[in-house]
Design a protein around this motif. Structure first.
Motif, PDB file in Angstrom:
ATOM      1  N   ALA A 144      -0.196  -4.367   7.398  1.00 38.51           N
ATOM      2  CA  ALA A 144      -0.673  -3.365   6.520  1.00 38.51           C
ATOM      3  C   ALA A 144       0.418  -2.689   5.698  1.00 38.51           C
ATOM      4  O   ALA A 144       1.582  -3.159   6.034  1.00 38.51           O
ATOM      5  N   GLN A 147       4.343  -2.178   6.915  1.00 39.98           N
ATOM      6  CA  GLN A 147       4.672  -2.842   8.163  1.00 39.98           C
ATOM      7  C   GLN A 147       5.525  -3.959   7.687  1.00 39.98           C
ATOM      8  O   GLN A 147       4.962  -4.830   7.062  1.00 39.98           O
ATOM      9  N   THR A 171       2.976  -1.279  16.487  1.00 41.47           N
ATOM     10  CA  THR A 171       1.950  -0.694  15.488  1.00 41.47           C
ATOM     11  C   THR A 171       0.638  -0.977  16.164  1.00 41.47           C
ATOM     12  O   THR A 171       0.429  -1.946  16.934  1.00 41.47           O
ATOM     13  N   TYR A 172      -0.441  -0.072  15.857  1.00 43.75           N
ATOM     14  CA  TYR A 172      -1.687  -0.401  16.438  1.00 43.75           C
ATOM     15  C   TYR A 172      -2.912  -0.327  15.591  1.00 43.75           C
ATOM     16  O   TYR A 172      -2.509   0.133  14.325  1.00 43.75           O
ATOM     17  N   SER A 173      -4.128  -0.906  15.783  1.00 43.06           N
ATOM     18  CA  SER A 173      -4.984  -0.967  14.579  1.00 43.06           C
ATOM     19  C   SER A 173      -6.336  -0.805  15.430  1.00 43.06           C
ATOM     20  O   SER A 173      -6.678  -1.014  16.587  1.00 43.06           O
ATOM     21  N   TYR A 175     -10.857  -0.550  14.649  1.00 46.73           N
ATOM     22  CA  TYR A 175     -11.606  -1.052  13.696  1.00 46.73           C
ATOM     23  C   TYR A 175     -13.168  -0.504  14.041  1.00 46.73           C
ATOM     24  O   TYR A 175     -13.476  -0.325  15.411  1.00 46.73           O
ATOM     25  N   ASP A 272      -4.769   1.326   2.643  1.00 50.80           N
ATOM     26  CA  ASP A 272      -4.000   0.305   2.694  1.00 50.80           C
ATOM     27  C   ASP A 272      -3.599  -0.698   1.327  1.00 50.80           C
ATOM     28  O   ASP A 272      -4.502  -1.546   0.966  1.00 50.80           O
ATOM     29  N   GLY A 301      -9.084  -0.422   4.881  1.00 52.73           N
ATOM     30  CA  GLY A 301      -8.269   0.242   5.722  1.00 52.73           C
ATOM     31  C   GLY A 301      -7.506   1.362   5.380  1.00 52.73           C
ATOM     32  O   GLY A 301      -7.014   1.359   4.089  1.00 52.73           O
ATOM     33  N   ILE A 303      -3.939   3.682   6.427  1.00 52.41           N
ATOM     34  CA  ILE A 303      -2.600   3.482   7.310  1.00 52.41           C
ATOM     35  C   ILE A 303      -1.831   4.799   7.572  1.00 52.41           C
ATOM     36  O   ILE A 303      -1.962   5.461   6.483  1.00 52.41           O
ATOM     37  N   HIS A 341      -4.789   1.747  10.766  1.00 47.42           N
ATOM     38  CA  HIS A 341      -3.350   1.072  11.173  1.00 47.42           C
ATOM     39  C   HIS A 341      -2.289   2.001  11.321  1.00 47.42           C
ATOM     40  O   HIS A 341      -2.137   2.773  10.352  1.00 47.42           O
ATOM     41  N   ALA A 364      -0.682  -4.208  17.774  1.00 46.29           N
ATOM     42  CA  ALA A 364      -1.093  -5.202  16.947  1.00 46.29           C
ATOM     43  C   ALA A 364       0.292  -6.103  16.633  1.00 46.29           C
ATOM     44  O   ALA A 364       0.168  -7.257  16.242  1.00 46.29           O
TER      45      ALA A 364
END
Length: 376
Positions: A144, A147, A171-173, A175, A272, A301, A303, A341, A364
């Motif tokens: 993203a 990143q 980092t994490y995501s 959904y 994003d 997305g 961020i 994200h 992620a």
């Protein structure tokens, strides 16, 4: 033999900016930023951070005169005052060659050492409130915005040059179609705090843009005043950076929490941009500009850029409220976004990692900061 030279003039600047496009053009997960945006970012007449810090850029050339690597060296006076004589390296890109990588890192080390620094850490481009970290896990995923993405061999090159890992980040995501139950749990926890303490949550008011950025800066500075790795950025630098991404700063994605009419916490998210930039390959050509409005409307997305809470309200659950507001975005409550994200979550950031555990989201992508002591 490899020669490392400072970047001077238009031609070397072009080499510096365009090298990654040549190096990574076959990586399907690398997304080229717009070269025009990067040109503004490294221009001291446009980027106020370059007037606050000491910065140098270098390129490495082989015996045939080809540019085979690049690096920056920087010193942040505010960071030095608080944390000691640490210089940064960043913008690190190179062919898979230990000689080239070592020559670049040696040039950065000599530059910061000549200015009194006793340690070199990075990659930071240019400091810890901007893009930083070397990707060590998640190379098979698309990044993203904000990143970094780099080849796997970069870690080996840094190790071969004598650098060791200082700390790690993830980092994490989330959904909407995968993590709905966990995200709704975060929303409920946040709503409970709002009711218990009589809090008010609002979005950023675009009609008062400068005043709202003033407020974000005040909250960011207060919440990061005691951070163990970074110092807050100046208002001028924050203004430059938010202006650069303003077209992706959907006001609905920034939440400000108020207690008794006073702002006590905030979260700032952006659409994003990488979902759009993937179609540009670093160039805003006429075809891309024609497609841009359509691509921007389809961004799915968001961020997380910054989250902060005033220290004096610790214990009121403001962090839970902000986590719940971020979760709302991931749930699709702010169309068209259906994914969230994060940027970097430090390995010692126990509070943020507790929220990640509640959401049951695995890391992620993983990043590391490397460093080494510089000889006297």
């Amino acid at each position: 033999m490899v020669s490392v030279i400072p970047v001077r003039g238009r031609r070397l600047t072009d080499d510096f900016l365009e090298l990654p496009i040549r190096l990574h053009r076959h990586d399907p997960n690398w997304i080229a930023p717009l070269t025009a945006d990067l040109r503004r970012f490294i221009d001291p007449w446009r980027n106020p951070y370059l007037r606050e810090a000491q910065v140098e850029h270098f390129v490495a050339r082989d015996t045939d005169g080809r540019t085979v690597g690049r690096i920056s060296a920087s010193i942040d006076p505010a960071h030095v005052q608080r944390f000691g004589q640490h210089g940064y390296f960043g913008w690190f890109e190179t062919v898979n060659d230990e000689e080239v990588a070592s020559a670049l890192l040696d040039a950065a080390a000599r530059w910061v050492r000549a200015r009194g620094m006793t340690r070199l850490t990075g990659p930071h481009s240019y400091c810890s409130t901007q893009e930083f970290g070397l990707l060590t896990h998640g190379h098979n995923t698309r990044p993203a915005a904000f990143q970094p993405h780099n080849p796997r061999y970069y870690a080996d090159l840094l190790t071969a040059a004598g650098l060791e890992v200082d700390f790690r980040m993830d980092t994490y995501s989330w959904y909407a179609d995968r993590d709905g139950e966990q995200l709704r749990r975060l929303v409920r926890r946040g709503e409970a705090m709002v009711t218990r303490h009589g809090l008010r949550v609002r979005c950023l008011d675009p009609s008062r843009w400068e005043q709202e950025i003033d407020l974000v800066h005040e909250l960011f500075s207060a919440s990061f005043a005691r951070n163990h790795d970074m110092v807050p950025m100046s208002r001028e630098v924050l203004g430059f950076q938010t202006d650069e991404i303003k077209q992706f700063l959907d006001p609905r994605l920034t939440r400000i929490v108020e207690l008794g009419g006073r702002a006590v916490g905030f979260s700032m998210l952006m659409a994003d941009a990488n979902e759009v930039l993937a179609a540009a390959n670093g160039r805003a050509n006429p075809v891309f500009l024609l497609r841009y409005p359509f691509l921007k409307r389809r961004i799915g997305g968001a961020i997380v850029l910054m989250i902060g809470v005033r220290p004096e309200v610790d214990g009121l659950g403001i962090g839970r409220v902000l986590a719940g507001e971020v979760a709302r975005v991931g749930l699709g409550e702010v169309p068209p976004y259906r994914a969230v994200h994060t940027t970097w979550v430090h390995e010692h950031n126990w509070q943020s990692r507790a929220y990640m555990a509640l959401s049951k989201a695995p890391p992620a992508r993983s990043y590391s900061i490397y460093g080494k002591a510089l000889p006297l």
